[in-house]
Structures are given as structure tokens and as C-alpha cells.
Scaffold this motif. Structure first.
Motif, PDB file in Angstrom:
ATOM      1  N   UNK A 283     -51.448  37.430 -88.933  1.00  0.00           N
ATOM      2  CA  UNK A 283     -50.655  38.066 -89.999  1.00  0.00           C
ATOM      3  C   UNK A 283     -49.223  38.300 -89.509  1.00  0.00           C
ATOM      4  N   UNK A 284     -49.099  38.817 -88.293  1.00  0.00           N
ATOM      5  CA  UNK A 284     -47.758  39.114 -87.755  1.00  0.00           C
ATOM      6  C   UNK A 284     -46.937  37.825 -87.653  1.00  0.00           C
ATOM      7  N   UNK A 285     -47.555  36.795 -87.084  1.00  0.00           N
ATOM      8  CA  UNK A 285     -46.846  35.519 -86.874  1.00  0.00           C
ATOM      9  C   UNK A 285     -46.330  34.953 -88.209  1.00  0.00           C
ATOM     10  N   UNK A 286     -47.145  35.093 -89.232  1.00  0.00           N
ATOM     11  CA  UNK A 286     -46.775  34.505 -90.516  1.00  0.00           C
ATOM     12  C   UNK A 286     -45.919  35.404 -91.397  1.00  0.00           C
ATOM     13  N   UNK A 287     -45.771  36.652 -90.995  1.00  0.00           N
ATOM     14  CA  UNK A 287     -44.955  37.560 -91.823  1.00  0.00           C
ATOM     15  C   UNK A 287     -43.664  37.983 -91.124  1.00  0.00           C
ATOM     16  N   UNK A 302     -47.192  47.181 -72.460  1.00  0.00           N
ATOM     17  CA  UNK A 302     -48.169  47.870 -71.606  1.00  0.00           C
ATOM     18  C   UNK A 302     -49.353  48.443 -72.398  1.00  0.00           C
ATOM     19  N   UNK A 303     -49.412  48.083 -73.699  1.00  0.00           N
ATOM     20  CA  UNK A 303     -50.417  48.695 -74.566  1.00  0.00           C
ATOM     21  C   UNK A 303     -51.328  47.636 -75.170  1.00  0.00           C
ATOM     22  N   UNK A 304     -52.633  47.931 -75.233  1.00  0.00           N
ATOM     23  CA  UNK A 304     -53.549  47.031 -75.973  1.00  0.00           C
ATOM     24  C   UNK A 304     -53.926  47.680 -77.289  1.00  0.00           C
ATOM     25  N   UNK A 305     -53.424  47.090 -78.374  1.00  0.00           N
ATOM     26  CA  UNK A 305     -53.653  47.564 -79.742  1.00  0.00           C
ATOM     27  C   UNK A 305     -55.004  47.007 -80.192  1.00  0.00           C
ATOM     28  N   UNK A 306     -55.785  47.801 -80.929  1.00  0.00           N
ATOM     29  CA  UNK A 306     -57.088  47.252 -81.358  1.00  0.00           C
ATOM     30  C   UNK A 306     -57.162  46.995 -82.862  1.00  0.00           C
ATOM     31  N   UNK A 307     -56.037  47.194 -83.550  1.00  0.00           N
ATOM     32  CA  UNK A 307     -55.903  46.781 -84.957  1.00  0.00           C
ATOM     33  C   UNK A 307     -57.078  47.188 -85.834  1.00  0.00           C
ATOM     34  N   UNK A 308     -57.292  48.498 -85.911  1.00  0.00           N
ATOM     35  CA  UNK A 308     -58.341  48.913 -86.844  1.00  0.00           C
ATOM     36  C   UNK A 308     -57.899  48.655 -88.289  1.00  0.00           C
ATOM     37  N   UNK A 309     -56.609  48.751 -88.510  1.00  0.00           N
ATOM     38  CA  UNK A 309     -56.032  48.408 -89.811  1.00  0.00           C
ATOM     39  C   UNK A 309     -54.714  47.679 -89.546  1.00  0.00           C
ATOM     40  N   UNK A 310     -54.096  47.242 -90.644  1.00  0.00           N
ATOM     41  CA  UNK A 310     -52.826  46.541 -90.516  1.00  0.00           C
ATOM     42  C   UNK A 310     -51.776  47.303 -91.342  1.00  0.00           C
ATOM     43  N   UNK A 311     -51.043  48.227 -90.664  1.00  0.00           N
ATOM     44  CA  UNK A 311     -50.073  49.036 -91.408  1.00  0.00           C
ATOM     45  C   UNK A 311     -48.775  48.280 -91.725  1.00  0.00           C
ATOM     46  N   UNK A 312     -48.240  48.561 -92.901  1.00  0.00           N
ATOM     47  CA  UNK A 312     -46.969  47.950 -93.332  1.00  0.00           C
ATOM     48  C   UNK A 312     -46.091  49.078 -93.889  1.00  0.00           C
ATOM     49  N   UNK A 384     -54.643  33.732 -95.241  1.00  0.00           N
ATOM     50  CA  UNK A 384     -53.609  32.937 -95.913  1.00  0.00           C
ATOM     51  C   UNK A 384     -53.345  33.468 -97.325  1.00  0.00           C
ATOM     52  N   UNK A 385     -54.403  33.915 -97.972  1.00  0.00           N
ATOM     53  CA  UNK A 385     -54.260  34.471 -99.322  1.00  0.00           C
ATOM     54  C   UNK A 385     -53.419  35.765 -99.277  1.00  0.00           C
ATOM     55  N   UNK A 386     -53.697  36.591 -98.298  1.00  0.00           N
ATOM     56  CA  UNK A 386     -52.936  37.846 -98.142  1.00  0.00           C
ATOM     57  C   UNK A 386     -51.465  37.517 -97.859  1.00  0.00           C
ATOM     58  N   UNK A 387     -51.252  36.587 -96.930  1.00  0.00           N
ATOM     59  CA  UNK A 387     -49.880  36.224 -96.531  1.00  0.00           C
ATOM     60  C   UNK A 387     -49.107  35.681 -97.745  1.00  0.00           C
TER      61      UNK A 387
END
Ligand SMILES: Cc1ncc(COP(=O)(O)O)c(C=O)c1O
Length: 400
Positions: A283-287, A302-312, A384-387
Motif C-alpha cells: 500500500x505504501x509503495x503504491x500510494x 530502528x523500529x519494527x511496525x506490525x501494521x495492525x491497521x493502516x492509518x491515513x 489493488x482495489x483499495x489503491x
């Protein structure tokens, strides 16, 4: 048309096998699955002890109750909580008779801003609850420095960031205790449930007692009695020790079905985490070409994000409101949620008054932020639909 939700719980053959085994053993209350999940989940966070309970909220309440007992806190005790979090974090403090003081958040990470902490510390402040929101760890090193300077206890609210790391160190292992939710949309789920983890044996003993009515004996045999193994101390006291209560506890336990689900999910942890990570990165790469108009999740190296959601977060340059954006997505069956609005909740306006203006970053996020899913149930077509739909909206709402 398929709905693209913000969360997802996948049940594989492993979950079915373990749950069936629990049912076949006719052991529904706490037993081997709960014990194993507690131990393995805690160890996965580099912690020794885990105590399972029936929600992330009760996990927070149990951690607070433990500190109320050990630190002898009174009702003037203040707890620092971020101004953006799920309402359960601050509710837990209020339910435990403590005072909540909000701390504004960082505009990029959306987490408690350590630079805002010190000005909120008073002689009654005894505890900080950093919340790792949306899968993004807090700046724990700065927070712990301040906690040490002022001798404050720290309960990490890890509900949304199972297994995330800062400088290679697991979240949850920085503070005194860590509270996790395992509710459906969370990375590891037991359907409904939670767990408190700690390295402190005294805390673990109190937590284990509190979760089961304040029981005196917290040994394995009393906690997960299978009828065959009897605690040697049981009948040595006036009241059978297994049914002796030494503090005002709660009934916050879970049973083997939750334990079995949790253990199976834990075995699938790498698969679940990998997919979430790949989805978020895609999502990040395409947006990212639209970053002048929307703020995407960002994290330092230095941080590992675990992406429980995708905030915008909608930026000023987009000629549209958050409301228009979410309506556009919802109409196309892409589920959205507000970014954990707290201070503008009707009940909090009643309890705290109109204090939003004092927290400008949280207010901006309430007004401009929303999140969508990037969970392991989404495939490339969904992404792809979301993007495509996000791009369409932005393209039709930009100033040229
Ligand atoms: C940050 C945070 N804390 C606490 C909770 C409460 O967890 P539960 O719903 O299991 O009580 C949640 C739930 O989503 C949460 O996101």
C-alpha cells in the motif's frame, strides 16, 4: 460486492485441531492450553510470565490493581495516558478509581509524545501507560528515561502491536507490565480475550490471584486443577487453600477454548505477521506518490511496525475533508474507522469538559485521520482495489 474490512480472523486447521482437542478432553476451564499460551506468548515478548484474562481492558485493570496493591496508591493517583487511544485504556484507569491525565501525541507516529510528558507530571503522578497504536511502537527509550527520572511505574498497552520491536527489543518488555488484547481484529486472536505479561514474579502472583476472585494459592495445581494433581498445601489451612481468598479479586478468567485458539494462532504468528507487513508495504509503495495529500504510516529504521491497521491522515493540500474521503471508500465497500478519537467522545466531554483544544495534535488526528485494513486476509486484488479507489479520490480532489 466483497467488503474489505479493517480486521480479519483466520481459522486454520491448527486452531480447529486444538479446540477440538480441548473439547474432547472435556476441560473447558483453565488447563494445559491456557498455561501453554500464557508461557509462550510471554516468552515471545521476552517476558517470563503471562496471565490470560477475558479482554485487553481487564488486562489493563489487573495491571493497575496490582500496582494499587503493591505501591499503595490512593484515589489522588494520576496516570498519564495518550490523547489518542482506544477508550479502554483510560476507562480502565477510571474504573480502578485513578485520575487520568492526557498527554498529546506525535503527529507522525500518533503515539504519546515523550516531549509532552514532563509538563504533565505532578506530585501525584505515579504511572505512565504508553499505547503502541496501530502496530507502531512508542519511543520507549525516551519514555523509560522519564519514568526512571520521576520514579513512575510503566504499563505498556500493547493491544495493537503484538511482537513489535524498538532497537530489536520487544514492546512490552520495557515497562513493569504489558497488557495485550486478543480480540478478533488483533494480530493474535482468541476471539475475545487478553493477557498481562511481566518479568516480575510478585506481580505475576498477584495478577493470577486477582484474575480468579483473589484466590490465595496460585500454584499450577490450584489454577489448572485437573482433578488428579492436588496441591500439597490445600488441606493444611482452616479453609481449603484452593478456595481461600486473600484479596478482593475479579472473575476475569478465560477457558481452554480461548487458550487453544491462542496457542494455534501463536504457531502461525510468522505467517500472519509476514502477510500484514507485505500488505502494508505494498500500500505504501503504491500510494507514496500522493504523500503531498495524505500522510501514510512512517517509522524510523530502528523500529519494527506490525501494521495492525493502516492509518491515513488527510493533509491540507487535499481539497476534501476526511468525511468525504471515508464516504467515497465506504460506498465502494472499503471499510474505514476513525483514528481512535477519545477527547471528543460524548462520555469524555461529560467527564472532562471540552479539553480538546489543549491537545492540538490529537484534535488534528480526530479531524483528519481514519484507518483501513492491511490484514492477512487481504490479497493483491483487494489491495489493488483499495489503491485504485484512493488514487481516484485524490486525483479528483487536488488543487493544480
Ligand atoms: C489500545 C487498546 N487498548 C485496549 C483495548 C481493549 O481491548 P479489549 O477490546 O480486548 O477489551 C483495545 C481494543 O481494541 C485497544 O485497541
Amino acid at each position: 460486492m466483497k467488503k474489505i474490512g479493517v480486521g480479519h480472523a483466520s481459522v486454520s486447521e491448527i486452531e480447529k485441531k486444538y479446540v477440538l482437542d480441548a473439547l474432547e478432553n472435556e476441560r473447558l476451564s483453565q488447563g494445559k492450553y491456557v498455561s501453554k499460551f500464557e508461557k509462550n506468548f510471554a516468552n515471545e515478548h521476552d517476558l517470563k510470565y503471562g496471565v490470560m484474562c477475558n479482554s485487553g481492558t481487564t488486562a489493563l485493570q489487573l495491571a493497575l490493581a496490582t500496582l494499587i496493591e503493591t505501591e499503595k496508591w490512593d484515589h489522588n493517583t494520576e496516570v498519564l495516558v495518550p490523547a489518542i487511544t482506544f477508550i479502554a485504556t483510560s476507562n480502565a484507569c477510571i474504573h480502578m478509581g485513578l485520575k487520568v491525565k492526557f498527554v498529546d501525541v506525535d503527529p507522525i507516529t500518533y503515539n504519546m509524545n515523550p516531549r509532552e510528558l514532563e509538563k504533565n507530571i505532578s506530585k501525584n503522578t505515579k504511572c505512565i501507560i504508553p499505547v503502541h497504536t496501530f502496530g507502531m511502537p512508542c519511543d520507549m527509550e525516551s519514555i523509560m528515561e522519564i519514568a526512571e527520572k520521576y520514579n513512575l511505574r510503566v504499563i505498556e498497552d500493547c493491544a495493537e502491536a503484538h511482537f513489535a520491536k524498538v532497537n530489536g527489543k520487544k514492546i512490552g518488555s520495557f515497562g513493569d507490565m504489558a497488557a495485550f488484547s486478543t480480540y478478533v481484529a488483533h494480530t493474535i486472536t482468541t476471539g475475545i480475550g487478553g493477557i498481562v505479561c511481566t518479568d516480575n514474579r510478585e506481580y505475576m502472583e498477584i495478577l493470577r490471584s486477582l484474575v480468579a476472585h483473589g484466590r490465595a494459592c496460585t500454584c499450577e495445581r490450584c489454577v489448572a486443577s485437573d482433578g488428579n494433581q492436588v496441591c500439597p498445601k490445600r488441606l493444611q489451612t482452616e479453609i481449603d487453600r484452593r478456595f481461600m481468598f486473600v484479596r478482593l479479586g475479579y472473575s476475569y478468567r478465560v477457558g481452554e477454548i480461548e487458550g487453544a485458539l491462542g496457542l494455534a494462532q501463536l504457531e502461525r504468528k510468522d505467517e500472519i505477521m509476514k502477510k500484514r507487513h507485505e500488505n502494508a508495504e505494498y500500500l505504501i509503495k503504491n500510494l507514496e506518490e500522493f504523500e503531498d495529500y495524505i500522510q501514510l504510516p512512517k517509522h524510523p529504521n530502528n523500529v519494527e511496525h506490525t501494521y495492525m491497521m493502516f492509518p491515513i491522515v488527510v493533509k491540507e493540500r487535499l481539497n476534501a475533508s476526511r468525511q468525504e474521503f471515508v464516504e467515497h471508500l465506504e460506498k465502494r465497500n472499503i471499510e474505514t474507522r476513525p483514528m481512535l478519537p477519545l477527547l471528543n467522545q460524548p462520555i469524555y466531554k461529560e467527564l472532562f469538559g471540552n479539553i480538546e483544544e489543549q491537545y492540538p495534535i490529537a484534535k488534528m488526528i480526530d479531524e483528519k485521520g481514519f484507518y483501513i485494513g492491511c490484514h492477512h486476509g487481504m490479497d493483491k486484488d483487494d489491495l489493488d482495489y483499495v489503491i485504485e479507489n484512493i488514487k481516484d479520490f485524490i486525483k479528483s480532489h487536488v488543487f493544480y
